[in-house]
Design a protein around this motif. Structure first.
Motif, PDB file in Angstrom:
ATOM      1  N   GLY A   1     -12.031  11.798  -5.130  1.00 26.70           N
ATOM      2  CA  GLY A   1     -11.667  12.759  -4.104  1.00 26.70           C
ATOM      3  C   GLY A   1     -12.533  12.692  -2.873  1.00 26.70           C
ATOM      4  N   ARG A   2     -13.611  11.921  -2.936  1.00 24.20           N
ATOM      5  CA  ARG A   2     -14.508  11.739  -1.794  1.00 24.20           C
ATOM      6  C   ARG A   2     -14.648  10.281  -1.397  1.00 24.20           C
ATOM      7  NH1 ARG A   2     -20.018  10.276  -0.912  1.00 24.20           N
ATOM      8  NH2 ARG A   2     -21.085  11.511   0.696  1.00 24.20           N
ATOM      9  N   ASP A   3     -15.020   9.448  -2.359  1.00 22.62           N
ATOM     10  CA  ASP A   3     -15.492   8.111  -2.034  1.00 22.62           C
ATOM     11  C   ASP A   3     -14.393   7.073  -1.892  1.00 22.62           C
ATOM     12  OD1 ASP A   3     -18.203   8.868  -1.912  1.00 22.62           O
ATOM     13  OD2 ASP A   3     -18.292   8.905  -4.099  1.00 22.62           O
ATOM     14  N   GLU A   4     -13.130   7.480  -2.056  1.00 27.06           N
ATOM     15  CA  GLU A   4     -12.038   6.552  -1.778  1.00 27.06           C
ATOM     16  C   GLU A   4     -11.991   6.191  -0.291  1.00 27.06           C
ATOM     17  OE1 GLU A   4     -10.736   9.030  -5.341  1.00 27.06           O
ATOM     18  OE2 GLU A   4     -11.738   9.392  -3.399  1.00 27.06           O
ATOM     19  N   LEU A   5     -12.483   7.092   0.555  1.00 27.30           N
ATOM     20  CA  LEU A   5     -12.454   6.901   2.006  1.00 27.30           C
ATOM     21  C   LEU A   5     -13.860   6.991   2.577  1.00 27.30           C
ATOM     22  CD1 LEU A   5      -9.400   9.170   2.870  1.00 27.30           C
ATOM     23  CD2 LEU A   5      -9.401   6.674   2.665  1.00 27.30           C
TER      24      LEU A   5
ATOM     25  N   VAL B   1      -9.114   1.022  -5.501  1.00 26.85           N
ATOM     26  CA  VAL B   1      -8.720   2.386  -5.138  1.00 26.85           C
ATOM     27  C   VAL B   1      -7.207   2.556  -5.193  1.00 26.85           C
ATOM     28  CG1 VAL B   1      -8.636   4.036  -3.228  1.00 26.85           C
ATOM     29  CG2 VAL B   1     -10.788   2.896  -3.794  1.00 26.85           C
ATOM     30  N   ARG B   2      -6.457   1.622  -4.590  1.00 25.76           N
ATOM     31  CA  ARG B   2      -5.001   1.812  -4.550  1.00 25.76           C
ATOM     32  C   ARG B   2      -4.374   1.687  -5.942  1.00 25.76           C
ATOM     33  NH1 ARG B   2      -1.868  -2.835  -4.595  1.00 25.76           N
ATOM     34  NH2 ARG B   2      -3.010  -4.797  -4.378  1.00 25.76           N
ATOM     35  N   TRP B   3      -5.016   0.956  -6.847  1.00 24.49           N
ATOM     36  CA  TRP B   3      -4.532   0.864  -8.228  1.00 24.49           C
ATOM     37  C   TRP B   3      -4.869   2.114  -9.043  1.00 24.49           C
ATOM     38  CZ3 TRP B   3      -6.868  -4.684  -8.555  1.00 24.49           C
ATOM     39  CH2 TRP B   3      -5.942  -5.615  -8.077  1.00 24.49           C
TER      40      TRP B   3
ATOM     41  N   LEU C   1      -9.528 -14.073  -4.944  1.00 23.72           N
ATOM     42  CA  LEU C   1      -9.981 -13.635  -3.626  1.00 23.72           C
ATOM     43  C   LEU C   1     -11.441 -13.199  -3.609  1.00 23.72           C
ATOM     44  CD1 LEU C   1      -6.825 -11.524  -2.678  1.00 23.72           C
ATOM     45  CD2 LEU C   1      -7.276 -13.934  -2.146  1.00 23.72           C
ATOM     46  N   ALA C   2     -12.143 -13.345  -4.708  1.00 25.57           N
ATOM     47  CA  ALA C   2     -13.517 -12.853  -4.830  1.00 25.57           C
ATOM     48  C   ALA C   2     -14.415 -13.410  -3.732  1.00 25.57           C
ATOM     49  CB  ALA C   2     -14.092 -13.216  -6.203  1.00 25.57           C
ATOM     50  N   THR C   3     -15.242 -12.553  -3.178  1.00 24.29           N
ATOM     51  CA  THR C   3     -16.293 -12.822  -2.189  1.00 24.29           C
ATOM     52  C   THR C   3     -15.763 -13.188  -0.808  1.00 24.29           C
ATOM     53  OG1 THR C   3     -16.691 -15.215  -2.545  1.00 24.29           O
ATOM     54  CG2 THR C   3     -17.776 -13.688  -4.065  1.00 24.29           C
ATOM     55  N   GLU C   4     -14.446 -13.112  -0.592  1.00 22.44           N
ATOM     56  CA  GLU C   4     -13.924 -13.408   0.745  1.00 22.44           C
ATOM     57  C   GLU C   4     -14.020 -12.197   1.669  1.00 22.44           C
ATOM     58  OE1 GLU C   4     -10.192 -15.687   0.654  1.00 22.44           O
ATOM     59  OE2 GLU C   4     -10.827 -16.433  -1.323  1.00 22.44           O
ATOM     60  N   GLY C   5     -14.089 -10.985   1.101  1.00 24.49           N
ATOM     61  CA  GLY C   5     -14.489  -9.845   1.901  1.00 24.49           C
ATOM     62  C   GLY C   5     -13.406  -8.940   2.435  1.00 24.49           C
ATOM     63  N   TRP C   6     -12.170  -9.025   1.946  1.00 20.62           N
ATOM     64  CA  TRP C   6     -11.105  -8.267   2.592  1.00 20.62           C
ATOM     65  C   TRP C   6     -10.293  -7.389   1.661  1.00 20.62           C
ATOM     66  CZ3 TRP C   6     -11.031  -7.906   7.704  1.00 20.62           C
ATOM     67  CH2 TRP C   6     -11.764  -8.855   8.429  1.00 20.62           C
ATOM     68  N   ASN C   7     -10.545  -7.349   0.347  1.00 20.42           N
ATOM     69  CA  ASN C   7      -9.595  -6.673  -0.528  1.00 20.42           C
ATOM     70  C   ASN C   7     -10.151  -5.858  -1.685  1.00 20.42           C
ATOM     71  OD1 ASN C   7      -6.756  -7.649   0.367  1.00 20.42           O
ATOM     72  ND2 ASN C   7      -7.964  -9.534   0.330  1.00 20.42           N
ATOM     73  N   ARG C   8     -11.246  -6.229  -2.288  1.00 17.02           N
ATOM     74  CA  ARG C   8     -11.574  -5.728  -3.619  1.00 17.02           C
ATOM     75  C   ARG C   8     -11.684  -4.200  -3.682  1.00 17.02           C
ATOM     76  NH1 ARG C   8     -10.525  -5.883  -8.833  1.00 17.02           N
ATOM     77  NH2 ARG C   8     -12.219  -4.973 -10.066  1.00 17.02           N
ATOM     78  N   PHE C   9     -12.459  -3.579  -2.815  1.00 17.71           N
ATOM     79  CA  PHE C   9     -12.607  -2.125  -2.900  1.00 17.71           C
ATOM     80  C   PHE C   9     -11.254  -1.437  -2.737  1.00 17.71           C
ATOM     81  CE2 PHE C   9     -13.065   2.085  -1.092  1.00 17.71           C
ATOM     82  CZ  PHE C   9     -13.972   2.671  -1.942  1.00 17.71           C
ATOM     83  N   SER C  10     -10.498  -1.852  -1.741  1.00 18.91           N
ATOM     84  CA  SER C  10      -9.200  -1.219  -1.492  1.00 18.91           C
ATOM     85  C   SER C  10      -8.242  -1.445  -2.648  1.00 18.91           C
ATOM     86  CB  SER C  10      -8.602  -1.739  -0.184  1.00 18.91           C
ATOM     87  OG  SER C  10      -9.403  -1.367   0.918  1.00 18.91           O
ATOM     88  N   ASP C  11      -8.318  -2.602  -3.298  1.00 17.27           N
ATOM     89  CA  ASP C  11      -7.470  -2.858  -4.457  1.00 17.27           C
ATOM     90  C   ASP C  11      -7.782  -1.888  -5.595  1.00 17.27           C
ATOM     91  OD1 ASP C  11      -6.040  -4.922  -3.301  1.00 17.27           O
ATOM     92  OD2 ASP C  11      -7.213  -6.523  -4.230  1.00 17.27           O
TER      93      ASP C  11
ATOM     94  N   TYR D   1       0.826  -1.209   0.000  1.00 19.57           N
ATOM     95  CA  TYR D   1       0.000   0.000   0.000  1.00 19.57           C
ATOM     96  C   TYR D   1       0.861   1.261   0.000  1.00 19.57           C
ATOM     97  CZ  TYR D   1      -4.550  -2.253   0.467  1.00 19.57           C
ATOM     98  OH  TYR D   1      -5.704  -2.968   0.220  1.00 19.57           O
ATOM     99  N   GLN D   2       2.084   1.158   0.505  1.00 19.93           N
ATOM    100  CA  GLN D   2       3.008   2.299   0.500  1.00 19.93           C
ATOM    101  C   GLN D   2       3.867   2.340  -0.760  1.00 19.93           C
ATOM    102  OE1 GLN D   2       4.874   2.979   4.583  1.00 19.93           O
ATOM    103  NE2 GLN D   2       3.931   0.976   4.904  1.00 19.93           N
ATOM    104  N   GLU D   3       3.661   1.373  -1.658  1.00 20.18           N
ATOM    105  CA  GLU D   3       4.378   1.271  -2.927  1.00 20.18           C
ATOM    106  C   GLU D   3       5.882   1.092  -2.734  1.00 20.18           C
ATOM    107  OE1 GLU D   3       3.202   4.567  -5.362  1.00 20.18           O
ATOM    108  OE2 GLU D   3       1.097   3.950  -5.433  1.00 20.18           O
TER     109      GLU D   3
END
Length: 533
Positions: free
Chosen positions: A507-511, A488-490, A476-486, A230-232
């Motif tokens: 500018g709003r909905d990332e967080l 956004v970070r991409w 990892l689909a449907t396991e619940g821990w990554n998709r939205f954050s992935d 996440y910190q690249e």
């Protein structure tokens, strides 16, 4: 092992009161119970406090409010749909970014959940450091290391949901010690995560050297890799993922679907999973709330049934996700979804599927679970047009399903004993492949191909980041821990068609919004709101 560890957690919560995490608001200045040194003056009591920190991972509901991980990473993204609008409001809001506001009660409870974990971990760290009566050699260092790893995990969830948040690393012993609530930067939160994990890693046991379900050295290294991703900092991702890969402690299951079976929990691919068990309570999960020991995911995800086994199909895979799979060759397809025409009698005896939510044979009435069992394998054709007119397919999540004969023996069907995976070894390989593709070094092609070949797909001769993104989503689909954050970070949110259909505002909905209830306590000048809310 699983049962012993979970029952130990249950006993810990009955025998030990952890303060500083059960107040209505994290930063509430109303009186709180002061910490008593006498509560932590024995080794068993300190172990009970540690187990209470693990307990936070189980919380799917807080005070009757849903905080299921799949809401935030699946429905809020482009993998799932929440159900129809007047049925499940918390999920419906995840389907439309414009509906998310700072007074959202699910957001408030999710914030309190992770800060509850931080508070419990802080108490363990401080009290374990103070206590000088340890009888078991090496246990003090291990307890502190476990608590620091858990605290790092809790802060990782906070920072990727809200960005910079208040950084609290000391226990709150009395009202006068409650912090002001000023936000640290995201960089400061990641620095704390990394410091906790670096402090912990050498004092943690290996997977083979500890009780199933407990924090391990491999988990700390994996969380370090994820934080650095996440910190690249891709070179560090390579270093930490290769430490896990070369440890020999983990391996891919030969059969992908074995990851999600009751008889293979904490298996060789498991790095972190939530430990669940039945037999503790007959309470419905919304009533049990933070006290639940079983999972409500079966009931939330399974196709809509009324009768002995009520379920709601609240988290429904979108056809766009299902279409990402090679439905002929990719074994993950049938292990991830229940789709039209799929025969699932191997999982659920006496039932085949050509279905959408259950109706009788004429499409007139809801069919009961008893009637389903009585069909003895008849293929049912259930009409969905009245329920989901805007969706192009009928699909359900499969990873949380338990057999009906197991379900029938539970005290409460919403207290499923099936563990839930947070991190699997395949994610380590995918992080390694991603960091390699981004210039971090290492042989990322071998890691990516290991995941593909286990899925039944042919090996690639070369690969790009698009290949990594595709495999990570499908794996990892449907396991619940990554998709939205992935997404956004991409940097893919603004080009994602589903995000845009759901009114995503850059500018709003990332967080998520900082809960207004928290801001009201300390003031907007101290705890500043995220942009756009």
């Amino acid at each position: 092992m699983k049962q012993r560890f979970i029952k130990t957690i249950g006993a810990a919560l009955l025998g030990l009161s952890i303060v500083g995490c059960d107040t209505d608001e994290l930063l509430d200045k109303s009186p709180v119970t002061e910490l008593s040194g006498d509560s932590y003056n024995t080794e068993p009591n300190l172990m009970a406090a540690l187990y209470a920190s693990y307990d936070v991972l189980q919380w799917q509901v807080m005070d009757g409010v849903h905080v299921f991980p799949l809401m935030w990473q699946g429905i809020r993204a482009d993998d799932l749909h929440s159900q129809f609008a007047n049925f499940w409001t918390p999920g419906t809001i995840m389907d439309d970014f414009s509906l998310m506001q700072s007074n959202n009660v699910s957001v408030q409870k999710l914030w309190q959940k992770w800060y509850g974990g931080v508070s419990r971990a802080n108490i363990v760290i401080a009290k374990a450091q103070e206590f000088d009566g340890w009888e078991t050699e090496g246990l003090q260092a291990q307890v502190i290391a476990e608590a620091k790893t858990l605290r790092a995990f809790f802060y990782f969830e906070l920072v990727r949901m809200w960005g910079g948040v208040p950084l609290i690393t000391e226990p709150i012993a009395s009202p006068s010690e409650i912090p002001s609530g000023e936000r640290a930067t995201a960089a400061q939160i990641y620095a704390q995560i990394d410091a906790d994990l670096m402090d912990a890693v050498d004092d943690l046991p290996t997977k083979s050297g500890t009780v199933e379900g407990r924090v391990t050295k491999g988990l700390a290294q994996t969380l370090l890799a994820k934080s650095k991703l996440y910190q690249e900092d891709y070179a560090s991702v390579i270093a930490y993922t290769e430490a896990v890969i070369n440890s020999g402690e983990y391996a891919l299951e030969e059969d992908f679907g074995r990851n999600f079976k009751l008889d293979n929990e904490n298996g060789k691919e498991s790095i972190l999973e939530i430990q669940y068990e039945d037999g503790f309570s007959a309470d419905f999960f919304e009533v049990a709330s933070q006290s639940q020991q079983g999972s409500g995911m079966w009931q939330m995800c399974y196709p809509w049934i009324f009768g002995r086994w009520t379920s709601w199909s609240n988290m429904l895979p979108l056809g766009e996700l299902v279409d990402q799979y090679d439905k002929v060759n990719d074994v993950r397809y049938e292990d991830t979804f229940i789709s039209v025409g799929m025969d699932i009698r191997g999982d659920l005896p006496n039932l085949a599927a050509n279905w959408c939510p259950p109706r009788d044979y004429n499409g007139d009435e809801t069919i009961s679970a008893d009637e389903i069992l009585a069909t003895d394998g008849v293929v049912l054709d259930w009409n969905v047009s009245w329920l989901r007119p805007n969706l192009e397919d009928c699909n359900y999540t499969r990873k949380y399903i338990i057999d009906w004969d197991v379900l029938d023996g539970l005290l409460q069907p919403s207290q499923s004993p099936l563990n839930e995976k947070i991190i699997r070894y395949s994610e380590v390989l995918l992080m390694h492949a991603e960091a390699s593709a981004m210039g971090g070094g290492g042989n990322g092609l071998a890691s990516l191909n290991a995941v593909r070949e286990r899925a039944g797909l042919t090996a690639l001769g070369s690969y790009t980041m698009d290949d990594v993104k595709s495999e990570r989503r499908k794996e990892l689909a449907t396991e619940g821990w990554n998709r939205f954050s992935d997404v956004v970070r991409w940097g893919d949110a603004t080009s994602n068609a589903t995000f845009q259909r759901k009114n995503f505002q850059s500018g709003r909905d990332e967080l998520l919004p900082i809960p207004q209830s928290e801001i009201d306590v300390v003031g907007a000048d101290i705890l500043q709101q995220n942009p756009g809310y």
